[in-house]
Design a protein around this motif. Structure first.
Motif, mmCIF file in Angstrom:
data_model
loop_
_atom_site.group_PDB
_atom_site.id
_atom_site.type_symbol
_atom_site.label_atom_id
_atom_site.label_comp_id
_atom_site.label_asym_id
_atom_site.label_seq_id
_atom_site.Cartn_x
_atom_site.Cartn_y
_atom_site.Cartn_z
ATOM 1 N N ILE A 48 0.841 -1.189 0.000
ATOM 2 C CA ILE A 48 0.000 0.000 0.000
ATOM 3 C C ILE A 48 0.884 1.251 0.000
ATOM 4 O O ILE A 48 1.711 1.458 0.884
ATOM 5 C CB ILE A 48 -0.944 0.030 1.217
ATOM 6 N N MET A 51 -3.341 5.720 1.477
ATOM 7 C CA MET A 51 -4.745 5.394 1.731
ATOM 8 C C MET A 51 -5.354 6.506 2.572
ATOM 9 O O MET A 51 -4.652 7.311 3.188
ATOM 10 C CB MET A 51 -4.901 4.040 2.414
ATOM 11 N N ALA A 104 -7.597 3.445 -1.311
ATOM 12 C CA ALA A 104 -6.156 3.231 -1.220
ATOM 13 C C ALA A 104 -5.558 3.035 -2.605
ATOM 14 O O ALA A 104 -6.266 2.735 -3.578
ATOM 15 C CB ALA A 104 -5.866 2.009 -0.343
#
Length: 271
Positions: A48, A51, A104
């Motif tokens: 990730i 986000m 995200a």
């Protein structure tokens, strides 16, 4: 006795909706005032890039290498788990109900936005039965019962009289005769986070004439889980009390607003 069909959303149905995961549908969480809740993001930290959590289109948590918490109504009550981006809110209030969006981006793509609905309910603290019993000309009695509750929305009602059970009506009506003796009736009011009952005893006798009154024989059951009737209200202690919807008689309807006759004119007609 009047009674409606089973509610289309039973407690089991509410519980099922409350634990839906992404990929199946939008998640719904039912919580009580003062509770804490952890809203899952459905994400894993690995891969990730950034986000954010939004509440009613306002960013309340951001992650871009570091976590930041912009000013919001959740100040001092908000936390995000940096390993899975779940959102933790403490000391919930009724005003915290609403739609939360989590979006995200990974190193490769933008991840679709996901939605969680949080509904915060006020627990039921008090239930009382208001009753009106009137003796009719045929010596039977007309009984009206109203279930008064300390909260006024998202409620379900269940009435029990002997072996009979009736659902979904806040107010019920039935007839009794003196031969029926004492009849015990219980109303149970519930919402997604709590349940409480009140009981009353009613009977029909030749001298029956009772004004509306309230019982206070109540029992509390907490059912917290993650899982209409009138427009005019009076206040009795901490209850929002709707007026009993008693029907007018035919005589009332005919004479309502009628001006009294002039006694002198009647006398002249007799003469």
């Amino acid at each position: 006795m009047s009674g409606g069909p089973l509610s289309s959303f039973s407690k089991q149905g509410i519980l099922l909706l409350s634990i839906l995961h992404y990929g199946v549908g939008i998640s719904l969480f039912n919580k009580a005032v003062g509770d804490s809740v952890e809203l899952p993001s459905g994400l894993e930290r690995e891969g990730i890039k950034s986000m954010e959590w939004k509440y009613k289109k306002m960013v309340i948590v951001e992650f871009d290498r570091n976590i930041s918490l912009p000013r919001s109504q959740f100040k001092g009550r908000l936390e995000m788990n940096d390993s899975n981006f779940s959102l933790i809110i403490r000391e919930l209030t009724l005003q915290d109900s609403g739609e939360f969006l989590v979006s995200a981006a990974s190193n490769k793509e933008q991840i679709p936005t996901k939605t969680i609905h949080l509904q915060v309910h006020e627990p039921i603290s008090k239930v009382e039965i208001q009753k009106e019993i009137k003796l009719l000309a045929n010596q039977s009695c007309s009984v009206w019962l109203l279930c008064n509750v300390s909260v006024g929305s998202n409620l379900s009602y269940t009435w029990e009289r002997g072996n009979e059970t009736y659902r979904d009506d806040q107010q019920i009506h039935f007839s009794l005769s003196p031969a029926d003796g004492d009849i015990s009736v219980t109303c149970t009011a519930s919402n997604s986070v709590s349940e409480k009952s009140a009981s009353a005893t009613v009977k029909c006798s030749n001298d029956t004439t009772t004004p509306a009154d309230l019982t206070d024989d109540t029992r509390m059951k907490d059912t917290r889980t993650n899982s209409q009737v009138m427009s005019i209200y009076e206040t009795v202690e901490d209850l929002a009390v709707p007026i009993l919807n008693m029907p007018q008689t035919l005589y009332d309807k005919i004479t309502f607003g009628r001006q009294p006759e002039d006694p002198s004119s009647s006398y002249q007609e007799v003469l």
